[in-house]
Motif scaffolding. Structure first.
Motif, PDB file in Angstrom:
ATOM      1  N   ALA A  55      -7.005   3.880   0.983  1.00 42.14           N
ATOM      2  CA  ALA A  55      -7.304   3.294   1.990  1.00 42.14           C
ATOM      3  C   ALA A  55      -8.839   2.380   2.124  1.00 42.14           C
ATOM      4  O   ALA A  55      -8.645   1.296   2.461  1.00 42.14           O
ATOM      5  CB  ALA A  55      -7.211   4.320   3.333  1.00 42.14           C
ATOM      6  N   ASP A  56      -9.508   3.033   1.361  1.00 45.17           N
ATOM      7  CA  ASP A  56     -10.727   2.340   1.139  1.00 45.17           C
ATOM      8  C   ASP A  56     -10.805   1.189   0.425  1.00 45.17           C
ATOM      9  O   ASP A  56     -11.449   0.145   0.366  1.00 45.17           O
ATOM     10  CB  ASP A  56     -11.738   3.476   0.932  1.00 45.17           C
ATOM     11  CG  ASP A  56     -13.199   2.784   0.717  1.00 45.17           C
ATOM     12  OD1 ASP A  56     -13.646   2.098   1.929  1.00 45.17           O
ATOM     13  OD2 ASP A  56     -14.044   2.926  -0.230  1.00 45.17           O
ATOM     14  N   THR A  62     -11.865   1.479  -8.160  1.00 43.66           N
ATOM     15  CA  THR A  62     -12.160   2.814  -8.213  1.00 43.66           C
ATOM     16  C   THR A  62     -12.980   3.343  -7.396  1.00 43.66           C
ATOM     17  O   THR A  62     -13.859   2.995  -6.893  1.00 43.66           O
ATOM     18  CB  THR A  62     -13.136   3.013  -9.801  1.00 43.66           C
ATOM     19  OG1 THR A  62     -12.230   2.157 -10.840  1.00 43.66           O
ATOM     20  CG2 THR A  62     -13.024   4.747 -10.000  1.00 43.66           C
ATOM     21  N   ARG A  63     -12.576   4.640  -6.856  1.00 44.23           N
ATOM     22  CA  ARG A  63     -13.260   5.438  -5.986  1.00 44.23           C
ATOM     23  C   ARG A  63     -13.308   7.029  -6.475  1.00 44.23           C
ATOM     24  O   ARG A  63     -12.155   7.346  -6.808  1.00 44.23           O
ATOM     25  CB  ARG A  63     -12.512   5.450  -4.475  1.00 44.23           C
ATOM     26  CG  ARG A  63     -12.483   4.049  -3.751  1.00 44.23           C
ATOM     27  CD  ARG A  63     -13.919   3.837  -3.252  1.00 44.23           C
ATOM     28  NE  ARG A  63     -14.071   2.470  -2.524  1.00 44.23           N
ATOM     29  CZ  ARG A  63     -13.865   1.083  -3.101  1.00 44.23           C
ATOM     30  NH1 ARG A  63     -14.049   1.217  -4.521  1.00 44.23           N
ATOM     31  NH2 ARG A  63     -13.759  -0.046  -2.394  1.00 44.23           N
ATOM     32  N   THR A  64     -14.335   7.464  -6.034  1.00 52.16           N
ATOM     33  CA  THR A  64     -14.478   8.821  -6.523  1.00 52.16           C
ATOM     34  C   THR A  64     -14.830   9.591  -5.218  1.00 52.16           C
ATOM     35  O   THR A  64     -15.728   9.353  -4.424  1.00 52.16           O
ATOM     36  CB  THR A  64     -15.708   9.181  -7.531  1.00 52.16           C
ATOM     37  OG1 THR A  64     -15.492   8.347  -8.616  1.00 52.16           O
ATOM     38  CG2 THR A  64     -15.642  10.630  -8.063  1.00 52.16           C
ATOM     39  N   LEU A  71      -4.207  15.332  -2.402  1.00 45.93           N
ATOM     40  CA  LEU A  71      -3.381  14.384  -1.899  1.00 45.93           C
ATOM     41  C   LEU A  71      -4.096  13.678  -0.821  1.00 45.93           C
ATOM     42  O   LEU A  71      -4.224  12.305  -0.606  1.00 45.93           O
ATOM     43  CB  LEU A  71      -2.196  15.088  -1.336  1.00 45.93           C
ATOM     44  CG  LEU A  71      -1.211  15.392  -2.676  1.00 45.93           C
ATOM     45  CD1 LEU A  71       0.140  15.992  -2.013  1.00 45.93           C
ATOM     46  CD2 LEU A  71      -0.593  14.173  -3.270  1.00 45.93           C
ATOM     47  N   GLN A  72      -4.839  14.494   0.080  1.00 44.44           N
ATOM     48  CA  GLN A  72      -5.528  14.000   1.125  1.00 44.44           C
ATOM     49  C   GLN A  72      -6.693  12.928   0.508  1.00 44.44           C
ATOM     50  O   GLN A  72      -7.054  11.899   1.236  1.00 44.44           O
ATOM     51  CB  GLN A  72      -6.113  15.033   2.002  1.00 44.44           C
ATOM     52  CG  GLN A  72      -6.979  14.831   3.101  1.00 44.44           C
ATOM     53  CD  GLN A  72      -6.461  13.802   4.135  1.00 44.44           C
ATOM     54  OE1 GLN A  72      -5.100  13.662   4.298  1.00 44.44           O
ATOM     55  NE2 GLN A  72      -7.347  12.774   4.584  1.00 44.44           N
ATOM     56  N   ALA A  73      -7.271  13.535  -0.426  1.00 43.15           N
ATOM     57  CA  ALA A  73      -8.574  12.729  -0.974  1.00 43.15           C
ATOM     58  C   ALA A  73      -7.842  11.595  -1.480  1.00 43.15           C
ATOM     59  O   ALA A  73      -8.670  10.405  -1.461  1.00 43.15           O
ATOM     60  CB  ALA A  73      -9.162  13.619  -1.974  1.00 43.15           C
ATOM     61  N   VAL A  83       0.745  -1.003  -0.159  1.00 41.87           N
ATOM     62  CA  VAL A  83      -0.082   0.011   0.144  1.00 41.87           C
ATOM     63  C   VAL A  83       0.833   1.309   0.140  1.00 41.87           C
ATOM     64  O   VAL A  83       0.486   2.221  -0.474  1.00 41.87           O
ATOM     65  CB  VAL A  83      -0.872  -0.062   1.036  1.00 41.87           C
ATOM     66  CG1 VAL A  83      -0.259   0.259   2.488  1.00 41.87           C
ATOM     67  CG2 VAL A  83      -2.271   0.904   0.811  1.00 41.87           C
ATOM     68  N   ASP A  84       1.964   1.230   0.542  1.00 43.66           N
ATOM     69  CA  ASP A  84       2.926   2.317   0.647  1.00 43.66           C
ATOM     70  C   ASP A  84       3.338   2.924  -0.724  1.00 43.66           C
ATOM     71  O   ASP A  84       3.278   3.959  -1.186  1.00 43.66           O
ATOM     72  CB  ASP A  84       4.094   2.155   1.527  1.00 43.66           C
ATOM     73  CG  ASP A  84       3.695   1.852   3.088  1.00 43.66           C
ATOM     74  OD1 ASP A  84       2.527   2.398   3.322  1.00 43.66           O
ATOM     75  OD2 ASP A  84       4.603   1.495   3.610  1.00 43.66           O
ATOM     76  N   GLU A  85       3.785   1.696  -1.502  1.00 42.45           N
ATOM     77  CA  GLU A  85       4.073   2.002  -2.934  1.00 42.45           C
ATOM     78  C   GLU A  85       3.212   2.557  -3.722  1.00 42.45           C
ATOM     79  O   GLU A  85       3.244   3.649  -4.631  1.00 42.45           O
ATOM     80  CB  GLU A  85       4.697   0.739  -3.650  1.00 42.45           C
ATOM     81  CG  GLU A  85       6.269   0.423  -2.995  1.00 42.45           C
ATOM     82  CD  GLU A  85       6.942  -0.565  -3.864  1.00 42.45           C
ATOM     83  OE1 GLU A  85       7.950  -0.435  -4.491  1.00 42.45           O
ATOM     84  OE2 GLU A  85       6.344  -1.691  -3.832  1.00 42.45           O
ATOM     85  N   LEU A  86       1.932   2.022  -3.428  1.00 40.38           N
ATOM     86  CA  LEU A  86       0.726   2.443  -4.457  1.00 40.38           C
ATOM     87  C   LEU A  86       0.420   3.617  -4.045  1.00 40.38           C
ATOM     88  O   LEU A  86       0.123   4.942  -4.772  1.00 40.38           O
ATOM     89  CB  LEU A  86      -0.459   1.610  -3.885  1.00 40.38           C
ATOM     90  CG  LEU A  86      -0.592   0.282  -4.817  1.00 40.38           C
ATOM     91  CD1 LEU A  86      -1.900  -0.259  -4.483  1.00 40.38           C
ATOM     92  CD2 LEU A  86      -0.943   0.612  -6.191  1.00 40.38           C
ATOM     93  N   GLY A  87       0.803   4.173  -2.545  1.00 39.43           N
ATOM     94  CA  GLY A  87       0.328   5.555  -2.036  1.00 39.43           C
ATOM     95  C   GLY A  87       1.420   6.557  -2.829  1.00 39.43           C
ATOM     96  O   GLY A  87       0.846   7.596  -3.089  1.00 39.43           O
ATOM     97  N   GLU A  88       2.685   6.281  -2.678  1.00 36.83           N
ATOM     98  CA  GLU A  88       3.532   6.952  -3.543  1.00 36.83           C
ATOM     99  C   GLU A  88       3.212   7.416  -4.779  1.00 36.83           C
ATOM    100  O   GLU A  88       3.226   8.431  -5.371  1.00 36.83           O
ATOM    101  CB  GLU A  88       4.801   6.283  -3.553  1.00 36.83           C
ATOM    102  CG  GLU A  88       5.875   6.736  -2.273  1.00 36.83           C
ATOM    103  CD  GLU A  88       7.226   6.285  -2.813  1.00 36.83           C
ATOM    104  OE1 GLU A  88       7.788   5.990  -3.725  1.00 36.83           O
ATOM    105  OE2 GLU A  88       8.104   6.238  -1.584  1.00 36.83           O
ATOM    106  N   ALA A  89       2.682   6.058  -5.760  1.00 36.40           N
ATOM    107  CA  ALA A  89       2.607   6.396  -7.173  1.00 36.40           C
ATOM    108  C   ALA A  89       1.311   7.539  -7.289  1.00 36.40           C
ATOM    109  O   ALA A  89       1.190   8.347  -7.919  1.00 36.40           O
ATOM    110  CB  ALA A  89       2.243   5.115  -7.991  1.00 36.40           C
ATOM    111  N   ILE A  90       0.158   7.091  -6.561  1.00 37.42           N
ATOM    112  CA  ILE A  90      -1.061   7.888  -6.640  1.00 37.42           C
ATOM    113  C   ILE A  90      -0.807   9.393  -6.284  1.00 37.42           C
ATOM    114  O   ILE A  90      -1.346  10.366  -6.950  1.00 37.42           O
ATOM    115  CB  ILE A  90      -1.976   7.319  -5.627  1.00 37.42           C
ATOM    116  CG1 ILE A  90      -2.647   5.880  -6.436  1.00 37.42           C
ATOM    117  CG2 ILE A  90      -3.052   8.066  -5.676  1.00 37.42           C
ATOM    118  CD1 ILE A  90      -3.432   4.995  -5.439  1.00 37.42           C
ATOM    119  N   SER A  91       0.216   9.522  -5.275  1.00 34.95           N
ATOM    120  CA  SER A  91       0.471  10.750  -4.865  1.00 34.95           C
ATOM    121  C   SER A  91       1.106  11.608  -6.193  1.00 34.95           C
ATOM    122  O   SER A  91       0.931  12.802  -6.400  1.00 34.95           O
ATOM    123  CB  SER A  91       1.322  10.847  -3.776  1.00 34.95           C
ATOM    124  OG  SER A  91       0.723  10.168  -2.411  1.00 34.95           O
TER     125      SER A  91
END
Length: 427
Positions: free
Chosen positions: A332-333, A308-310, A324-326, A261-269
């Motif tokens: 996380a969801d 997918t989450r909106t 970034l917060q969104a 999840v950390d790496e995914l988070g970095e990429a998404i950020s």
DNA sequence: TCTGGGGTCCTAGGACCC
DNA sequence: TCTGGGGTCCTAGGACCC
């Protein structure tokens, strides 16, 4: 009424050849991000029957045997070459629509029919001399016909790169339309081609003689427009000033599959930072962020997961931190451990002009001003010292990041970076 | 082993309202 | 028992483009 469609031959390959003339006459392809698929092919490669979009790994044998040269894509270079080409072409008409990186429409109304051919030739020669790119020119009464004429200009040697549709005798027009498969028509893709063929419509000629009203019922209004345009009735207007984007995306396949999840988070950020960057540059705010992650469709033996989450924001924003917060909330969801993720991305939605932004009721005027100041400063630093110089730490600090794209054969940014200019070998 | 990324537009269908 | 019809808005999905 006449419209020209000017586009470059094998644009990406031609850009590379400008700086590496030794590639002239040799089979060359340019690959997509991650060196995944073929996105541009030189004439030599097309002649070998290599289709657009072919995965590079499937071509290894052929490439070795035939000596195909593969280059990673260099979008900075292509964008700069495109700007130069468009600048030159804009001198041929007061109304130009830049339709894609390698093609534009020119409105030639007001020119006499017998001038059009020599104008097309002149445009071709000027682009060739000034930026070194080969282009083809199609001129006709509608955009759709101009596209077809352009195709004819490029494919049939006797037209020498320029085809003025209405200069052709009616018999030649008919013969060409009967030769061209309906899939050549601008706006007719694979699905429609198959459905058209089922009803006996094989060639452009057949489609042109189909009943517009009936075809609208069977397909959509787009099909009706297509048919009318083929008959010489303009239905698709010139768009001089591109409207602001209604949607901004940033997504990438990972160089290596990732699970945490950390790496995914970095990429998404990182994708969020890029997308919001683009958003601010066009002077817009967005009201929602959509985030997606998924596993690889091509790894059918592995468990698959698409999510997918909106996230709707309380107020439209252009503040990177808000998005970034969104993004964190969305990830996380939807994150599920135990999958091998291949791709992630973000979309900015509900985009409106920053001018229409109403004062944010839940932030003080000072907070708003400070947020704006912070974003402006970050943008300025990045313009001056290069994209990504200053960005939120959540987007990952390692460079290159473990999951970043592969691009093994990228050419230097010859025209936009001083440091890389020196490496250009001319001749 | 290895299969891109970024857009637009249209339609169908559901929710809701009167 | 009988169970309308039209409008709007939104979203998801599908088609297309380069």
């Amino acid at each position: 009424m006449a419209i020209a469609l000017v586009d470059a031959n094998n644009f990406y390959v031609s850009c590379e050849r400008v700086f590496r003339p030794n590639l002239e006459g040799r089979p060359v392809v340019v690959l997509s991000n991650n060196d995944g698929c073929v996105v541009a092919r030189s004439a030599e490669v097309k002649a070998m029957g290599v289709a657009m979009g072919t995965p590079w790994f499937q071509l290894q044998k052929l490439a070795k045997r035939e000596g195909i040269i593969a280059l990673s894509s260099n979008y900075t270079l292509y964008a700069d070459m495109s700007n130069r080409m468009m600048g030159i072409l804009s001198s041929f008409s007061p109304i130009q629509e830049v339709y894609s990186i390698d093609e534009c429409f020119l409105d030639l109304r007001g020119f006499a029919q017998d001038q059009l051919s020599s104008m097309g030739q002149a445009a071709r020669e000027k682009v060739r001399q000034w930026v070194g790119l080969p282009v083809g020119v199609g001129i006709a009464a509608t955009k759709t016909l101009a596209k077809l004429a352009n195709h004819v200009a490029k494919k049939m040697p006797e037209y020498a790169g320029v085809c003025v549709w209405d200069d052709l005798p009616a018999g030649d027009q008919q013969r060409l339309l009967q030769q061209l498969p309906v899939s050549e028509v601008w706006g007719v893709g694979r699905q429609w081609t198959a459905r058209l063929q089922e009803t006996g419509i094989q060639t452009v000629w057949d489609l042109r003689h189909a009943d517009p009203a009936l075809m609208r019922k069977r397909f959509s209004i787009l099909m009706e427009r297509c048919i009318r345009e083929l008959r010489g009735e303009p239905c698709i207007a010139m768009v001089e000033i591109p409207p602001p984007r209604q949607e901004i995306q940033s997504s990438r396949s990972f160089g290596h599959p990732i699970t945490s999840v950390d790496e995914l988070g970095e990429a998404i950020s990182l994708y969020t930072v890029r997308a919001v960057d683009t958003l601010r540059r066009q002077g817009s705010v967005a009201g929602a962020l959509r985030v997606f992650i998924h596993t690889s469709l091509f790894q059918a033996h592995l468990p698959q997961y698409h999510a997918t989450r909106t996230i709707a924001l309380n107020h439209p924003s252009q503040d990177t931190r808000v998005f970034l917060q969104a993004g964190r909330v969305a990830l996380a969801d939807m994150y599920r451990p135990g999958f091998v993720y291949a791709k992630a991305g973000v979309h900015l939605l509900e985009i409106t002009s920053v001018d229409t932004l109403q004062a944010n009721l839940f932030l003080s005027a000072e907070d708003n001003a400070r947020a704006l100041q912070l974003m402006t400063t970050m943008d300025q630093v990045n313009v001056r010292f290069g994209r990504g110089t200053l960005q939120p730490g959540v987007a990952g600090l390692q460079d290159p990041r473990g999951w970043a794209m592969k691009c093994g054969n990228k050419s230097p940014a010859y025209t936009t970076r001083w440091a890389e200019l020196a490496r250009a070998k001319l001749g």
